[in-house]
Design a protein around this motif. Structure first.
Motif, PDB file in Angstrom:
ATOM      1  N   SER A  97      77.173  22.095  27.511  1.00  0.00           N
ATOM      2  CA  SER A  97      77.847  20.837  27.842  1.00  0.00           C
ATOM      3  C   SER A  97      76.906  19.928  28.624  1.00  0.00           C
ATOM      4  CB  SER A  97      79.133  21.095  28.631  1.00  0.00           C
ATOM      5  OG  SER A  97      78.873  21.772  29.846  1.00  0.00           O
ATOM      6  N   GLY A  98      76.051  20.514  29.474  1.00  0.00           N
ATOM      7  CA  GLY A  98      75.082  19.709  30.219  1.00  0.00           C
ATOM      8  C   GLY A  98      74.099  19.011  29.301  1.00  0.00           C
ATOM      9  N   TYR A  99      73.583  19.749  28.305  1.00  0.00           N
ATOM     10  CA  TYR A  99      72.667  19.134  27.339  1.00  0.00           C
ATOM     11  C   TYR A  99      73.391  18.075  26.501  1.00  0.00           C
ATOM     12  CZ  TYR A  99      68.477  21.994  28.034  1.00  0.00           C
ATOM     13  OH  TYR A  99      67.340  22.555  28.546  1.00  0.00           O
ATOM     14  N   ALA A 100      74.655  18.329  26.183  1.00  0.00           N
ATOM     15  CA  ALA A 100      75.438  17.352  25.421  1.00  0.00           C
ATOM     16  C   ALA A 100      75.653  16.083  26.237  1.00  0.00           C
ATOM     17  CB  ALA A 100      76.784  17.956  25.019  1.00  0.00           C
ATOM     18  N   PHE A 101      75.944  16.238  27.526  1.00  0.00           N
ATOM     19  CA  PHE A 101      76.140  15.069  28.382  1.00  0.00           C
ATOM     20  C   PHE A 101      74.846  14.274  28.518  1.00  0.00           C
ATOM     21  CE2 PHE A 101      79.778  17.471  30.580  1.00  0.00           C
ATOM     22  CZ  PHE A 101      80.707  16.907  29.723  1.00  0.00           C
ATOM     23  N   ALA A 102      73.703  14.973  28.474  1.00  0.00           N
ATOM     24  CA  ALA A 102      72.420  14.268  28.507  1.00  0.00           C
ATOM     25  C   ALA A 102      72.274  13.379  27.273  1.00  0.00           C
ATOM     26  CB  ALA A 102      71.272  15.268  28.584  1.00  0.00           C
ATOM     27  N   GLN A 103      72.743  13.860  26.123  1.00  0.00           N
ATOM     28  CA  GLN A 103      72.725  13.044  24.904  1.00  0.00           C
ATOM     29  C   GLN A 103      73.652  11.841  25.055  1.00  0.00           C
ATOM     30  OE1 GLN A 103      70.749  13.594  22.207  1.00  0.00           O
ATOM     31  NE2 GLN A 103      69.839  15.387  23.181  1.00  0.00           N
ATOM     32  N   ILE A 104      74.823  12.075  25.667  1.00  0.00           N
ATOM     33  CA  ILE A 104      75.767  10.979  25.895  1.00  0.00           C
ATOM     34  C   ILE A 104      75.149   9.939  26.821  1.00  0.00           C
ATOM     35  CG2 ILE A 104      77.954  10.373  27.013  1.00  0.00           C
ATOM     36  CD1 ILE A 104      79.117  12.972  25.914  1.00  0.00           C
ATOM     37  N   LYS A 105      74.463  10.416  27.854  1.00  0.00           N
ATOM     38  CA  LYS A 105      73.827   9.499  28.804  1.00  0.00           C
ATOM     39  C   LYS A 105      72.808   8.619  28.089  1.00  0.00           C
ATOM     40  CE  LYS A 105      72.542   7.931  32.881  1.00  0.00           C
ATOM     41  NZ  LYS A 105      73.395   7.010  33.659  1.00  0.00           N
ATOM     42  N   LYS A 106      71.987   9.225  27.221  1.00  0.00           N
ATOM     43  CA  LYS A 106      71.018   8.446  26.457  1.00  0.00           C
ATOM     44  C   LYS A 106      71.724   7.469  25.522  1.00  0.00           C
ATOM     45  CE  LYS A 106      67.497  12.097  26.420  1.00  0.00           C
ATOM     46  NZ  LYS A 106      66.807  13.098  25.573  1.00  0.00           N
ATOM     47  N   MET A 107      72.804   7.944  24.907  1.00  0.00           N
ATOM     48  CA  MET A 107      73.567   7.116  23.982  1.00  0.00           C
ATOM     49  C   MET A 107      74.154   5.904  24.720  1.00  0.00           C
ATOM     50  SD  MET A 107      76.226   8.719  21.237  1.00  0.00           S
ATOM     51  CE  MET A 107      77.382   9.284  22.453  1.00  0.00           C
ATOM     52  N   SER A 134      75.548   0.169  14.054  1.00  0.00           N
ATOM     53  CA  SER A 134      76.638   1.006  14.558  1.00  0.00           C
ATOM     54  C   SER A 134      76.954   0.750  16.023  1.00  0.00           C
ATOM     55  CB  SER A 134      76.291   2.485  14.366  1.00  0.00           C
ATOM     56  OG  SER A 134      75.111   2.804  15.071  1.00  0.00           O
ATOM     57  N   GLY A 135      75.983   0.216  16.770  1.00  0.00           N
ATOM     58  CA  GLY A 135      76.208  -0.061  18.185  1.00  0.00           C
ATOM     59  C   GLY A 135      75.889   1.103  19.099  1.00  0.00           C
ATOM     60  N   PHE A 136      75.366   2.195  18.553  1.00  0.00           N
ATOM     61  CA  PHE A 136      74.958   3.322  19.402  1.00  0.00           C
ATOM     62  C   PHE A 136      73.930   4.153  18.654  1.00  0.00           C
ATOM     63  CE2 PHE A 136      78.247   5.149  16.789  1.00  0.00           C
ATOM     64  CZ  PHE A 136      78.010   6.512  16.705  1.00  0.00           C
ATOM     65  N   ASP A 137      73.246   5.043  19.386  1.00  0.00           N
ATOM     66  CA  ASP A 137      72.208   5.884  18.802  1.00  0.00           C
ATOM     67  C   ASP A 137      72.856   7.051  18.067  1.00  0.00           C
ATOM     68  OD1 ASP A 137      70.182   8.025  18.539  1.00  0.00           O
ATOM     69  OD2 ASP A 137      68.900   6.650  19.668  1.00  0.00           O
ATOM     70  N   LEU A 138      72.782   7.033  16.748  1.00  0.00           N
ATOM     71  CA  LEU A 138      73.483   8.020  15.924  1.00  0.00           C
ATOM     72  C   LEU A 138      72.933   9.433  16.113  1.00  0.00           C
ATOM     73  CD1 LEU A 138      73.599   5.863  12.663  1.00  0.00           C
ATOM     74  CD2 LEU A 138      75.408   6.126  14.355  1.00  0.00           C
ATOM     75  N   LYS A 139      71.616   9.541  16.298  1.00  0.00           N
ATOM     76  CA  LYS A 139      71.009  10.857  16.440  1.00  0.00           C
ATOM     77  C   LYS A 139      71.466  11.534  17.729  1.00  0.00           C
ATOM     78  CE  LYS A 139      66.581  13.228  15.870  1.00  0.00           C
ATOM     79  NZ  LYS A 139      65.122  13.043  15.621  1.00  0.00           N
ATOM     80  N   HIS A 140      71.512  10.775  18.821  1.00  0.00           N
ATOM     81  CA  HIS A 140      72.010  11.339  20.075  1.00  0.00           C
ATOM     82  C   HIS A 140      73.486  11.731  19.939  1.00  0.00           C
ATOM     83  CE1 HIS A 140      68.348  10.697  22.153  1.00  0.00           C
ATOM     84  NE2 HIS A 140      68.441   9.389  22.264  1.00  0.00           N
ATOM     85  N   ILE A 158      77.527  16.307  19.579  1.00  0.00           N
ATOM     86  CA  ILE A 158      78.605  17.055  18.923  1.00  0.00           C
ATOM     87  C   ILE A 158      78.108  18.429  18.489  1.00  0.00           C
ATOM     88  CG2 ILE A 158      80.223  17.061  16.996  1.00  0.00           C
ATOM     89  CD1 ILE A 158      80.768  14.991  19.272  1.00  0.00           C
ATOM     90  N   ARG A 159      76.891  18.500  17.980  1.00  0.00           N
ATOM     91  CA  ARG A 159      76.334  19.798  17.568  1.00  0.00           C
ATOM     92  C   ARG A 159      76.256  20.768  18.737  1.00  0.00           C
ATOM     93  NH1 ARG A 159      71.746  22.067  18.377  1.00  0.00           N
ATOM     94  NH2 ARG A 159      70.757  20.155  19.183  1.00  0.00           N
ATOM     95  N   LEU A 160      75.791  20.288  19.874  1.00  0.00           N
ATOM     96  CA  LEU A 160      75.671  21.137  21.054  1.00  0.00           C
ATOM     97  C   LEU A 160      77.024  21.634  21.539  1.00  0.00           C
ATOM     98  CD1 LEU A 160      72.918  19.054  22.851  1.00  0.00           C
ATOM     99  CD2 LEU A 160      72.740  21.515  22.410  1.00  0.00           C
ATOM    100  N   LEU A 161      77.999  20.749  21.583  1.00  0.00           N
ATOM    101  CA  LEU A 161      79.327  21.143  22.053  1.00  0.00           C
ATOM    102  C   LEU A 161      79.981  22.144  21.097  1.00  0.00           C
ATOM    103  CD1 LEU A 161      80.663  17.710  23.369  1.00  0.00           C
ATOM    104  CD2 LEU A 161      79.986  19.691  24.740  1.00  0.00           C
ATOM    105  N   ARG A 162      79.823  21.922  19.805  1.00  0.00           N
ATOM    106  CA  ARG A 162      80.374  22.874  18.838  1.00  0.00           C
ATOM    107  C   ARG A 162      79.678  24.221  18.931  1.00  0.00           C
ATOM    108  NH1 ARG A 162      80.936  18.828  13.550  1.00  0.00           N
ATOM    109  NH2 ARG A 162      82.858  17.774  14.250  1.00  0.00           N
ATOM    110  N   SER A 163      78.366  24.201  19.120  1.00  0.00           N
ATOM    111  CA  SER A 163      77.621  25.455  19.238  1.00  0.00           C
ATOM    112  C   SER A 163      78.042  26.221  20.491  1.00  0.00           C
ATOM    113  CB  SER A 163      76.115  25.175  19.284  1.00  0.00           C
ATOM    114  OG  SER A 163      75.669  24.605  18.071  1.00  0.00           O
ATOM    115  N   GLY A 164      78.183  25.510  21.603  1.00  0.00           N
ATOM    116  CA  GLY A 164      78.621  26.154  22.836  1.00  0.00           C
ATOM    117  C   GLY A 164      80.005  26.766  22.693  1.00  0.00           C
TER     118      GLY A 164
END
Length: 365
Positions: free
Chosen positions: A126-136, A268-274, A279-285
């Motif tokens: 979840s921490g790594y996922a939130f880092a992606q959200i922060k970048k997004m 799209s208005g946001f970074d799609l890769k992030h 979502i991948r990280l949260l699903r994996s966790g």
């Protein structure tokens, strides 16, 4: 350490990144991650090495690594620490589907991969996922409301004095961290807090990344025996340095981003890769907590088309954020129900480390 020595002592090298996830395109880079066991002098002498991430233009053994800039091979002790800490980027290395290099020593490590799974994955994934959200969110802010000018000290109330530079800030915050740690180290009732601030989270990093809140300034002043005007200058300087860092990051983002990715981001208005990686990280966790296994290849997990849809802009920013919120909620429930151990068995991991080194032998450097 020379490339050829690292390769001679590598116990496994896997194909990670988009190829490992089943999300690669024809133009995708090849991300190789591996593990090697350093020679004797690095264990018993003064020399130290944690990983090799460059120098792939040197003569080597494995031609697939020639001039590949997306290659990192970790020394055994370094990666065991990361594995024990449930680092998502290295945990998946033991569950990959493609190993161009895999020795009997590497197979022995993979045989014990369950040893590294614990409930800590809830916090790290979840921490790594939130880092992606922060970048997004940062990129979205730049898209919708780009910075207009380089920040100045006067913008933060620093008029008649120079702002503290990064080294000054870090030195004081390091001192503050040591004082706080010392205050709680021997308090029995604060044992969990001490563990939290020294091991479970990067509290020192947080001190250096975020501005001291107003409500902590008086206590910080008393704890450090500092002048009140210094503490105020510290806070203003933190705000200024954070804004300056963001300005530099904005300029770098504008200059270096991939044109195709930039166009998709604009539409799209946001970074799609992030968004996809979040979502991948949260699903994996969630899968690890529920099943006690890591499913790296998202074709096997069954959501590869859904993740590709995020990459192609078929989901809005709001939809991706709602997905993330729902997954975090599911992880909370799964955490309480999971049969995984709460924390890794470090004694067994230490024993495994010694086994692997003995199996590999010291060899010749």
């Amino acid at each position: 350490m020379k490339r050829i020595v690292v390769e001679q002592r590598s116990i496994l090298i896997g194909l990670a990144g988009s190829h490992g996830y089943g999300l690669n395109r024809p133009d995708s880079d090849f991300d190789y991650r591996g593990i090697f066991i350093a020679p004797k002098r690095y264990y018993l002498g003064f020399d130290r090495i944690e990983q090799k991430e460059n120098g792939w233009d040197e003569p080597g053994i494995f031609s697939f690594l020639d001039n590949n800039k997306d290659t990192v091979i970790y020394e055994l002790r370094k990666i065991l620490q990361l594995l024990a800490g449930a680092n998502p980027n290295v945990l998946e290395l033991l569950w990959l589907g493609n190993y161009p290099v895999l020795t009997p020593v590497g197979e022995h490590l993979i045989k014990h991969k369950q040893l590294f799974l614990s409930k800590k994955v809830k916090h790290t994934y979840s921490g790594y996922a939130f880092a992606q959200i922060k970048k997004m969110e940062t990129h979205r802010k730049w898209l919708l409301n780009p910075p207009q000018k380089k920040p100045l000290p006067s913008d933060f109330g620093i008029e008649d004095e120079l702002p503290l530079v990064k080294d000054d800030l870090n030195a004081f915050l390091e001192y503050l961290y040591l004082l706080i740690r010392g205050r709680i180290e021997f308090l029995e009732e604060a044992e969990q807090l001490y563990q939290l601030l020294t091991a479970d989270i990067d509290f020192k990093g947080m001190l250096k990344q975020y501005t001291l809140p107003d409500e902590t300034l008086e206590y910080t002043q008393k704890l450090t025996n500092s002048r009140k005007d210094f503490i105020r200058l510290l806070q203003k300087s933190q705000n200024y340095q954070i804004a300056l860092r963001e300005w530099k990051a904005y300029l770098s983002w504008q200059e270096n981003r991939n044109p195709a990715r930039a166009e998709m981001e604009r539409k799209s208005g946001f970074d799609l890769k992030h968004g996809m990686h979040c979502i991948r990280l949260l699903r994996s966790g969630l899968e690890i907590l529920q099943q006690g296994e890591i499913i790296v290849d998202r074709r096997i997990a069954g959501d590869v088309d859904d993740l590709k849809a995020i990459l192609q802009g078929e989901y809005s920013y709001e939809q991706v954020m709602k997905m993330a919120e729902e997954l975090v909620s599911k992880m909370e429930t799964a955490y309480t129900q999971s049969t995984l151990r709460h924390k890794p068995d470090l004694e067994r991991i230490n024993g495994l480390c010694m086994e692997l080194v003995e199996m590999q032998g010291w060899g010749e450097e």
